[in-house]
Design an enzyme around this catalytic site. Structure first.
Site, PDB file in Angstrom:
ATOM      1  N   LYS A  44       0.843  -1.204   0.000  1.00 23.52           N
ATOM      2  CA  LYS A  44       0.000   0.000   0.000  1.00 23.52           C
ATOM      3  C   LYS A  44       0.876   1.252   0.000  1.00 23.52           C
ATOM      4  O   LYS A  44       0.601   2.215  -0.722  1.00 23.52           O
ATOM      5  CB  LYS A  44      -0.931  -0.018   1.228  1.00 23.52           C
ATOM      6  CG  LYS A  44      -2.049  -1.049   1.105  1.00 23.52           C
ATOM      7  CD  LYS A  44      -2.833  -1.274   2.397  1.00 23.52           C
ATOM      8  CE  LYS A  44      -3.853  -2.401   2.218  1.00 23.52           C
ATOM      9  NZ  LYS A  44      -4.630  -2.710   3.418  1.00 23.52           N
ATOM     10  N   GLN A  72      -4.599  -1.382   9.622  1.00 19.66           N
ATOM     11  CA  GLN A  72      -4.608  -2.737   9.081  1.00 19.66           C
ATOM     12  C   GLN A  72      -5.203  -3.706  10.102  1.00 19.66           C
ATOM     13  O   GLN A  72      -4.853  -3.670  11.284  1.00 19.66           O
ATOM     14  CB  GLN A  72      -3.158  -3.147   8.727  1.00 19.66           C
ATOM     15  CG  GLN A  72      -3.038  -4.433   7.946  1.00 19.66           C
ATOM     16  CD  GLN A  72      -3.567  -4.343   6.525  1.00 19.66           C
ATOM     17  OE1 GLN A  72      -3.641  -3.269   5.935  1.00 19.66           O
ATOM     18  NE2 GLN A  72      -3.957  -5.469   5.962  1.00 19.66           N
ATOM     19  N   ASP A 103     -11.018   2.856   4.135  1.00 19.44           N
ATOM     20  CA  ASP A 103     -11.382   1.435   4.059  1.00 19.44           C
ATOM     21  C   ASP A 103     -12.898   1.243   4.053  1.00 19.44           C
ATOM     22  O   ASP A 103     -13.380   0.146   3.769  1.00 19.44           O
ATOM     23  CB  ASP A 103     -10.817   0.688   5.273  1.00 19.44           C
ATOM     24  CG  ASP A 103      -9.520  -0.042   4.964  1.00 19.44           C
ATOM     25  OD1 ASP A 103      -9.363  -0.499   3.816  1.00 19.44           O
ATOM     26  OD2 ASP A 103      -8.677  -0.148   5.870  1.00 19.44           O
TER      27      ASP A 103
END
Ligand code: GUN
Length: 288
Positions: A53, A97, A120
């Site tokens: 990422k 994450q 997200d």
């Protein structure tokens, strides 16, 4: 032979568009979009994803800010970091994450992220907006799946879509996006009875169970489209990991189109994360 839906090439096109959007923001407003990536602990798969990422941000000109915290970081310390990132004007997207270590409540942490920076799309406000079609930030993998489907179909109206898997990250949000497009959606899961027969009715199968080669050739109707979201790491004979999807790809030559693993959904997820970060930045400056 089924058409192979090339996620790698589509992701490159999306990245080119994102890089262009970044240049326009820089030119018009002097603002470079910024993404904070938070990793707690040392989960090997998470380490790989986070590194990818961060690299991807560099490719399109997004500033990335990596926060690697030890596995024994307290929930309080993590929440303090998120509060800081929420008010930092150079940060337009925040990604924590998952999975988080067991002593941290992921729901509390994800719920602490400013919904307008939640690239997200995991915050309950964005989940709610998705289920009412209200235009929040949409989770990256489901968004990528929709863009892949758009390369096959102009219109999803009335198509029978069977989603295999009901996770909060993939199965449920995909179902919401498909409903917004007027598809007829059946969501199945590990307790579903007669799954092969249900799958055989589908015009489109979305396999997101995380179970290698679950979807066999005889589950797939002639001319159906198969999107494989499953990625399982299986060690090969040389001790290296091989990625295996949820679909027995070699058995579905009779399909209309299918995504490979790797090179299908995977590359689209990161491309959509970058696009979401630019969208969050555009909204922050009032441009979208
Ligand atoms: N872990 C597995 N997939 C994802 C994802 O899309 N976002 C985050 N934050 N963590 C993940």
């Amino acid at each position: 032979m089924a058409e192979i839906i090339d996620g790698k090439t589509l992701a490159r096109h999306l990245d080119a568009q994102t890089a262009n959007d970044v240049r326009q923001m820089m030119g018009g407003h002097g603002i470079r979009p910024g993404l904070a990536v938070v990793l707690v602990g040392h989960d090997p798969a998470s380490e790989v994803y986070v590194a990818r990422k961060v690299q991807a941000c560099e490719r399109v000109g997004i500033d990335s800010f990596e926060h690697r915290l030890p596995a024994d970081t307290s929930q309080e310390a993590l929440l303090t970091l998120i509060t800081r990132l929420n008010i930092d004007p150079t940060i337009h997207g925040i990604l924590v994450q998952v999975p988080l270590p067991a002593h941290i409540d992921a729901g509390v942490v994800l719920g602490a992220i400013d919904p307008s920076k939640d690239v997200d799309g995991f915050h309950p406000v964005n989940v709610g907006r998705l289920s009412t079609g209200a235009g929040g930030l949409v989770p990256c993998t489901p968004l990528g799946v929709m863009k892949l489907l758009d390369t096959v179909y102009q219109d999803l109206t009335g198509l029978n879509v069977v989603v295999i898997g009901k996770s909060n990250i993939v199965g449920k949000p995909i179902a919401m996006l498909l409903l917004e497009r007027e598809a007829t959606v059946t969501v199945t899961h590990i307790e579903t009875r007669g799954l092969p027969d249900i799958a055989r009715q589908a015009d489109v199968i979305i396999a997101a169970a995380g179970s290698p080669r679950l979807v066999r050739g005889f589950w797939v109707k002639e001319g159906a489209t198969v999107i494989d979201v499953g990625i399982t790491r299986v060690p090969n004979e040389h001790g290296k990991d091989r990625l295996v999807g949820d679909v027995a790809f070699d058995e579905i030559a009779h399909a209309r189109a299918a995504t490979p693993v790797p090179g299908g959904v995977g590359p689209m997820t990161i491309a959509c994360l970058l696009a979401n970060t630019v969208l969050a930045a555009q909204r922050a400056i009032g441009g979208a």
